[in-house]
Design a protein around this motif. Structure first.
Motif, mmCIF file in Angstrom:
data_model
loop_
_atom_site.group_PDB
_atom_site.id
_atom_site.type_symbol
_atom_site.label_atom_id
_atom_site.label_comp_id
_atom_site.label_asym_id
_atom_site.label_seq_id
_atom_site.Cartn_x
_atom_site.Cartn_y
_atom_site.Cartn_z
ATOM 1 N N LEU A 37 0.842 -1.192 0.000
ATOM 2 C CA LEU A 37 0.000 0.000 0.000
ATOM 3 C C LEU A 37 0.879 1.244 0.000
ATOM 4 O O LEU A 37 1.576 1.518 0.975
ATOM 5 C CB LEU A 37 -0.889 0.011 1.245
ATOM 6 C CG LEU A 37 -2.289 -0.550 1.037
ATOM 7 C CD1 LEU A 37 -2.983 -0.752 2.357
ATOM 8 C CD2 LEU A 37 -3.105 0.393 0.157
ATOM 9 N N CYS A 52 -3.147 -2.764 9.037
ATOM 10 C CA CYS A 52 -3.430 -1.657 8.104
ATOM 11 C C CYS A 52 -4.795 -1.068 8.425
ATOM 12 O O CYS A 52 -5.754 -1.797 8.679
ATOM 13 C CB CYS A 52 -3.400 -2.142 6.664
ATOM 14 S SG CYS A 52 -3.875 -0.835 5.494
ATOM 15 N N VAL A 53 -4.882 0.249 8.376
ATOM 16 C CA VAL A 53 -6.123 0.954 8.718
ATOM 17 C C VAL A 53 -7.265 0.575 7.762
ATOM 18 O O VAL A 53 -8.432 0.729 8.104
ATOM 19 C CB VAL A 53 -5.861 2.483 8.737
ATOM 20 C CG1 VAL A 53 -5.652 3.029 7.336
ATOM 21 C CG2 VAL A 53 -6.973 3.231 9.448
ATOM 22 N N TYR A 78 0.025 2.944 8.674
ATOM 23 C CA TYR A 78 0.400 4.188 7.965
ATOM 24 C C TYR A 78 1.387 5.013 8.775
ATOM 25 O O TYR A 78 1.995 5.956 8.247
ATOM 26 C CB TYR A 78 -0.820 5.016 7.540
ATOM 27 C CG TYR A 78 -1.702 5.578 8.623
ATOM 28 C CD1 TYR A 78 -2.797 4.868 9.090
ATOM 29 C CD2 TYR A 78 -1.460 6.848 9.163
ATOM 30 C CE1 TYR A 78 -3.628 5.382 10.073
ATOM 31 C CE2 TYR A 78 -2.293 7.378 10.145
ATOM 32 C CZ TYR A 78 -3.367 6.641 10.593
ATOM 33 O OH TYR A 78 -4.189 7.171 11.565
HETATM 34 MO MO LIG Z 1 -2.667 1.933 5.184
#
Ligand SMILES: [Mo]
Ligand SMILES: Nc1nc2c(c(=O)[nH]1)N[C@H]1C(S)=C(S)[C@@H](COP(=O)(O)O)O[C@H]1N2
Length: 197
Positions: free
Chosen positions: A30, A76-77, A159
């Motif tokens: 990502l 991961c969000v 992130y």
């Molecule tokens: Mo992300």
């Protein structure tokens, strides 16, 4: 020797898998754009801002610092979590110790070769699990995952882990990074589902 940090969730919640997350076996990539070409021979890692001694380290100098391998989870969000990632690198406290933080440092901005930035309160960075990682699964960290050097933050949404990191800036007041300016959380605790805000 591998240090297992996958039980750090106990500090934040009841289950290893944070709420609203699903486990994945793969390791998705990502990035906000493409993978920048980073030549380790040309690359410098800088520590600047509220420090006693600003640092500018070559990749070789970074490799000479005490390193460690940790087994970590990655959240991961967008909703996927990958368990048991083996990352090798130098811890944030080791780097902070080399630079010497001034007493008014409270926040950190991470800077990357693709223009990405992300921020965290200093206390969330001064943890052994926050690694500047150059190795993954016993090999060099792949470029798509941030090689030659990335940050990993197993206690936060991913992130916060700047890929292709080129430096850290110690701040005396909070500032917001790339996704944080676009509505994502500054603190990003996965067990408290701090996705936005
Ligand atoms: Mo992300
Ligand atoms: N420099 C940089 N770092 C970054 C990003 C990015 O676009 N640029 N994306 C972030 C996001 S949103 C996530 S989820 C993770 C993804 O890491 P991965 O590609 O290794 O899975 O990197 C983070 N670090």
């Amino acid at each position: 020797m591998v240090t297992d940090t996958t039980d750090l969730y106990r500090e934040f919640g009841d289950s290893r898998l944070p709420p609203g997350q699903q486990q994945t076996d793969g390791f998705p990539v990502l990035s906000k754009g493409g993978t920048p070409a980073v030549d380790p021979a040309e690359w410098t890692f800088e520590v600047f801002g509220a420090v006693d001694e600003p640092l500018a380290l070559s990749f070789d100098e970074l490799l000479e610092l005490p390193g460690e391998t940790q087994r970590q989870d990655f959240h991961c969000v967008t909703g996927w979590s990958k368990f048991d990632c083996l990352f090798t690198g130098v811890s944030f406290p080791t780097i902070a110790d080399r630079a010497g933080l001034t007493s008014d440092a409270v926040h950190v901005m991470f800077h990357s070769a693709d223009g990405y930035t992300t921020d965290l309160p200093l206390d969330d960075c001064l943890r052994e699990e926050v690694l500047f990682a150059y190795g993954y699964d016993g090999d060099d960290l792949p470029a798509d995952h941030g090689g030659p050097l990335r940050v990993v933050t197993p206690h936060k949404y991913a992130y916060k882990g700047a890929k292709w990191v080129t430096g850290i800036e110690l701040l005396t007041e909070p500032e917001r990074g790339y996704w944080e300016q676009r509505g994502y959380s500054s603190t990003a605790d996965p067990w408290n589902e701090e996705r936005y805000g």
